[in-house]
Write a protein that holds these residues in place. Structure first.
Motif, PDB file in Angstrom:
ATOM      1  N   PHE A   1       0.931  -1.061   0.253  1.00 19.71           N
ATOM      2  CA  PHE A   1      -0.221   0.164   0.113  1.00 19.71           C
ATOM      3  C   PHE A   1       0.493   1.267   0.302  1.00 19.71           C
ATOM      4  CE2 PHE A   1      -2.570  -3.357   1.735  1.00 19.71           C
ATOM      5  CZ  PHE A   1      -4.089  -2.995   0.984  1.00 19.71           C
ATOM      6  N   THR A   2       0.746   2.204  -0.403  1.00 21.71           N
ATOM      7  CA  THR A   2       1.054   3.381  -1.243  1.00 21.71           C
ATOM      8  C   THR A   2       0.059   4.460   0.051  1.00 21.71           C
ATOM      9  OG1 THR A   2       0.413   3.435  -3.107  1.00 21.71           O
ATOM     10  CG2 THR A   2       2.356   2.483  -2.879  1.00 21.71           C
ATOM     11  N   ALA A   3      -0.709   4.586   0.704  1.00 20.58           N
ATOM     12  CA  ALA A   3      -1.622   6.014   0.837  1.00 20.58           C
ATOM     13  C   ALA A   3      -1.702   5.429   2.184  1.00 20.58           C
ATOM     14  CB  ALA A   3      -2.273   6.051   0.031  1.00 20.58           C
ATOM     15  N   TRP A   4      -2.306   6.441   2.660  1.00 22.82           N
ATOM     16  CA  TRP A   4      -2.933   6.274   4.470  1.00 22.82           C
ATOM     17  C   TRP A   4      -4.100   7.425   4.474  1.00 22.82           C
ATOM     18  CZ3 TRP A   4      -2.467   2.074   7.556  1.00 22.82           C
ATOM     19  CH2 TRP A   4      -3.115   2.334   8.743  1.00 22.82           C
ATOM     20  N   GLU A   5      -5.172   7.057   5.126  1.00 22.15           N
ATOM     21  CA  GLU A   5      -5.702   8.303   5.761  1.00 22.15           C
ATOM     22  C   GLU A   5      -6.254   7.863   7.316  1.00 22.15           C
ATOM     23  OE1 GLU A   5      -9.579   7.978   2.303  1.00 22.15           O
ATOM     24  OE2 GLU A   5     -10.065   7.538   3.998  1.00 22.15           O
ATOM     25  N   ASP A   6      -6.720   9.226   8.044  1.00 19.07           N
ATOM     26  CA  ASP A   6      -6.769   9.171   9.265  1.00 19.07           C
ATOM     27  C   ASP A   6      -7.952  10.053   9.657  1.00 19.07           C
ATOM     28  OD1 ASP A   6      -6.693   8.876  11.979  1.00 19.07           O
ATOM     29  OD2 ASP A   6      -4.474   9.131  11.501  1.00 19.07           O
ATOM     30  N   ASN A   7      -8.602   9.564   9.414  1.00 17.76           N
ATOM     31  CA  ASN A   7      -9.919  10.580   9.955  1.00 17.76           C
ATOM     32  C   ASN A   7     -10.257  10.873  10.932  1.00 17.76           C
ATOM     33  OD1 ASN A   7     -11.293  10.075   7.335  1.00 17.76           O
ATOM     34  ND2 ASN A   7     -12.918   8.916   8.060  1.00 17.76           N
ATOM     35  N   GLU A   8      -9.002  10.782  12.265  1.00 18.83           N
ATOM     36  CA  GLU A   8      -9.112  11.676  13.715  1.00 18.83           C
ATOM     37  C   GLU A   8      -7.480  12.166  13.465  1.00 18.83           C
ATOM     38  OE1 GLU A   8      -9.946   7.984  12.750  1.00 18.83           O
ATOM     39  OE2 GLU A   8     -12.190   9.053  12.900  1.00 18.83           O
ATOM     40  N   ALA A   9      -7.173  12.143  12.586  1.00 18.82           N
ATOM     41  CA  ALA A   9      -5.334  12.996  12.825  1.00 18.82           C
ATOM     42  C   ALA A   9      -5.659  14.293  13.695  1.00 18.82           C
ATOM     43  CB  ALA A   9      -4.943  12.714  11.281  1.00 18.82           C
ATOM     44  N   ARG A  10      -6.398  15.242  13.011  1.00 18.50           N
ATOM     45  CA  ARG A  10      -6.710  17.092  13.818  1.00 18.50           C
ATOM     46  C   ARG A  10      -6.386  16.399  15.225  1.00 18.50           C
ATOM     47  NH1 ARG A  10     -10.108  20.752  15.321  1.00 18.50           N
ATOM     48  NH2 ARG A  10      -9.437  22.984  13.928  1.00 18.50           N
ATOM     49  N   ALA A  11      -7.476  15.466  15.454  1.00 22.43           N
ATOM     50  CA  ALA A  11      -7.468  15.186  17.802  1.00 22.43           C
ATOM     51  C   ALA A  11      -6.268  14.397  17.803  1.00 22.43           C
ATOM     52  CB  ALA A  11      -8.625  14.581  17.409  1.00 22.43           C
ATOM     53  N   ARG A  12      -5.490  14.119  16.988  1.00 25.53           N
ATOM     54  CA  ARG A  12      -4.152  13.869  17.647  1.00 25.53           C
ATOM     55  C   ARG A  12      -2.953  14.529  18.106  1.00 25.53           C
ATOM     56  NH1 ARG A  12      -4.007   8.371  16.676  1.00 25.53           N
ATOM     57  NH2 ARG A  12      -5.384   7.800  14.527  1.00 25.53           N
ATOM     58  N   PRO A  13      -3.030  14.470  18.916  1.00 22.48           N
ATOM     59  CA  PRO A  13      -1.802  15.692  20.191  1.00 22.48           C
ATOM     60  C   PRO A  13      -0.605  15.736  18.469  1.00 22.48           C
ATOM     61  CG  PRO A  13      -1.206  13.368  21.220  1.00 22.48           C
ATOM     62  CD  PRO A  13      -2.422  13.184  20.149  1.00 22.48           C
ATOM     63  N   VAL A  14       0.529  16.844  18.837  1.00 20.01           N
ATOM     64  CA  VAL A  14       1.006  17.589  17.762  1.00 20.01           C
ATOM     65  C   VAL A  14       2.499  16.320  17.117  1.00 20.01           C
ATOM     66  CG1 VAL A  14       2.397  18.972  17.182  1.00 20.01           C
ATOM     67  CG2 VAL A  14       0.543  19.927  17.832  1.00 20.01           C
ATOM     68  N   ALA A  15       2.973  15.861  18.657  1.00 20.49           N
ATOM     69  CA  ALA A  15       3.815  15.043  17.722  1.00 20.49           C
ATOM     70  C   ALA A  15       3.773  14.254  17.465  1.00 20.49           C
ATOM     71  CB  ALA A  15       4.624  14.541  20.179  1.00 20.49           C
ATOM     72  N   GLN A  16       2.065  13.167  17.764  1.00 24.54           N
ATOM     73  CA  GLN A  16       2.090  12.011  17.042  1.00 24.54           C
ATOM     74  C   GLN A  16       1.847  12.864  15.534  1.00 24.54           C
ATOM     75  OE1 GLN A  16      -1.825  10.107  18.007  1.00 24.54           O
ATOM     76  NE2 GLN A  16      -0.130   8.185  18.751  1.00 24.54           N
ATOM     77  N   GLN A  17       1.573  13.578  15.395  1.00 26.90           N
ATOM     78  CA  GLN A  17       1.150  13.954  13.455  1.00 26.90           C
ATOM     79  C   GLN A  17       2.418  14.130  13.225  1.00 26.90           C
ATOM     80  OE1 GLN A  17      -1.361  17.827  14.301  1.00 26.90           O
ATOM     81  NE2 GLN A  17      -3.320  17.266  14.991  1.00 26.90           N
ATOM     82  N   GLU A  18       2.952  14.631  13.881  1.00 28.35           N
ATOM     83  CA  GLU A  18       4.303  15.032  13.399  1.00 28.35           C
ATOM     84  C   GLU A  18       4.865  13.449  12.974  1.00 28.35           C
ATOM     85  OE1 GLU A  18       5.968  19.046  15.078  1.00 28.35           O
ATOM     86  OE2 GLU A  18       6.752  17.314  15.816  1.00 28.35           O
ATOM     87  N   GLN A  19       5.303  12.748  13.538  1.00 24.31           N
ATOM     88  CA  GLN A  19       5.328  11.325  13.817  1.00 24.31           C
ATOM     89  C   GLN A  19       4.540  10.389  12.597  1.00 24.31           C
ATOM     90  OE1 GLN A  19       5.655   8.697  16.822  1.00 24.31           O
ATOM     91  NE2 GLN A  19       6.620   6.653  16.608  1.00 24.31           N
ATOM     92  N   LEU A  20       3.683  11.291  12.650  1.00 30.01           N
ATOM     93  CA  LEU A  20       2.941  10.366  11.291  1.00 30.01           C
ATOM     94  C   LEU A  20       3.394  11.097   9.990  1.00 30.01           C
ATOM     95  CD1 LEU A  20       0.590   9.089   9.542  1.00 30.01           C
ATOM     96  CD2 LEU A  20      -1.344  10.575  10.720  1.00 30.01           C
ATOM     97  N   ALA A  21       3.665  11.696   9.767  1.00 28.68           N
ATOM     98  CA  ALA A  21       4.377  11.988   8.999  1.00 28.68           C
ATOM     99  C   ALA A  21       5.499  11.926   8.798  1.00 28.68           C
ATOM    100  CB  ALA A  21       4.137  13.586   9.010  1.00 28.68           C
ATOM    101  N   ARG A  22       6.085  11.711   9.340  1.00 26.62           N
ATOM    102  CA  ARG A  22       7.704  11.047   8.940  1.00 26.62           C
ATOM    103  C   ARG A  22       7.655   9.477   8.500  1.00 26.62           C
ATOM    104  NH1 ARG A  22       8.947  14.207  13.897  1.00 26.62           N
ATOM    105  NH2 ARG A  22       8.775  12.308  15.100  1.00 26.62           N
ATOM    106  N   THR A  23       6.681   9.013   9.644  1.00 24.95           N
ATOM    107  CA  THR A  23       7.005   7.782   9.226  1.00 24.95           C
ATOM    108  C   THR A  23       5.763   7.222   7.086  1.00 24.95           C
ATOM    109  OG1 THR A  23       6.265   7.435  11.628  1.00 24.95           O
ATOM    110  CG2 THR A  23       5.581   5.272   9.846  1.00 24.95           C
ATOM    111  N   LEU A  24       5.256   7.858   7.181  1.00 24.32           N
ATOM    112  CA  LEU A  24       4.927   8.222   6.015  1.00 24.32           C
ATOM    113  C   LEU A  24       5.796   8.578   4.597  1.00 24.32           C
ATOM    114  CD1 LEU A  24       0.721   8.834   6.029  1.00 24.32           C
ATOM    115  CD2 LEU A  24       1.648   6.162   6.537  1.00 24.32           C
TER     116      LEU A  24
END
Length: 307
Positions: A63-86
């Motif tokens: 798979f080459t994409a990812w969705e996250d409907n709830e991302a806005r509610a995640r802590p900033v650090a987790q949002q940043e980690q999500l971006a790095r991981t992708l």
């Protein structure tokens, strides 16, 4: 083309064996990438661990994409980690929800006489810009609210167009676009304002902005209107994002009535290169269901559209 239970289970068994062999050799899976950008979400591979373990597993399956409907509610650090991981896994970030409706209260009502909810909606859009930047997201979902039974629908449409035009002016300078999601009223969301892709097309045309497009969720459209391929063609210029889900049940392709093979062939013929969100559950729980999910998408990704 239809997906039989036997075919899916066989394909899932092959995928399981292949991933097991790769793990035994102590190296990353060399599974081929999907031709289209199908995007799982947290929960698609729940047996594999938490959010980041699930992303790793999805990448290993091709798979080459990812969705996250709830991302806005995640802590900033987790949002940043999500971006790095992708980024590390070469995956595209799909949509997140920019302004979450209050489902239990049937709010907001963007077409009402009182403009307070429109202003609150715009405040959410402003607040979502930095979230999108942290995530590396260029698309975010918006729901255009619920109907006001006391206001003529045409008046509500004019007000929705007005507020979406203002929202577009807010996000366009940042290279972000919103996709308005039509929802079905027969099974899941009675009372919503936007109920079909064609209605979304009319609003998007009224807004007339590259920052305001339509999210074509084919599960909702099948319930509400059907006629999927002709609808995609007619409304194509205003469709910015696509999601899959079978009906009934809202699970993976092959579990319901939608013939996704020809739809995939049609999207490939149109050179669609955007994300396709896997906006559904798994028909079978656990790892067997996850294997079936991957097999279902392998099947339609290779579909030539023949019966």
């Amino acid at each position: 083309m239809t997906l039989s239970r036997r075919t899916l289970l066989a394909a899932g068994a092959v995928a399981t064996v292949a991933s097991g062999v790769a793990a035994a050799r102590g190296r990353t899976s060399t599974t081929a990438k999907f031709g289209l950008k199908f995007a799982p979400h947290e929960g698609s591979f729940a047996s594999r661990g938490g959010l980041f373990e699930q992303i790793a597993y999805a990448a290993d399956q091709g798979f080459t994409a990812w969705e996250d409907n709830e991302a806005r509610a995640r802590p900033v650090a987790q949002q940043e980690q999500l971006a790095r991981t992708l980024t590390q896994r070469g995956m595209t970030m799909g949509v997140f929800v920019a302004s979450m409706p209050q489902w239990s209260k049937s709010r907001p009502i963007l077409g009402s006489t009182d403009g307070a909810e429109r202003e609150a909606f715009l405040a959410d859009i402003r607040g979502s810009i930095e979230v999108a930047k942290r995530l590396g997201a260029t698309w975010m979902t918006v729901v255009t609210g619920f109907l006001d039974p006391k206001v003529p629908v045409d008046i509500q449409t004019a007000r929705v167009i007005d507020v979406m035009r203002r929202a577009g002016e807010i996000v366009a300078p940042h290279g972000i676009a919103m996709v308005m999601e039509p929802l079905n009223t027969r099974t899941n969301h009675p009372g919503v304002y936007m109920q079909s892709i064609s209605q979304g097309y009319a609003v998007a045309r009224g807004v007339n902005s590259p920052a305001v497009k339509v999210l074509a969720d084919l599960y909702h459209e099948q319930i509400q209107s059907g006629n999927l391929i002709p609808t995609l063609d007619t409304c194509w210029d205003e469709i910015g994002y696509i999601q899959f889900g079978d009906n009934p049940g809202r699970n993976e392709p092959g579990t319901g009535e939608i013939n996704y093979g020809p739809i995939v062939r049609h999207l490939k013929a149109k050179r669609y290169s955007g994300v396709i969100g896997m906006e559904h559950g798994n028909a079978t729980a656990g790892r067997a269901g996850e294997d079936r999910l991957v097999a279902a998408y392998r099947m339609i990704d290779a579909a030539d559209g023949t019966a």
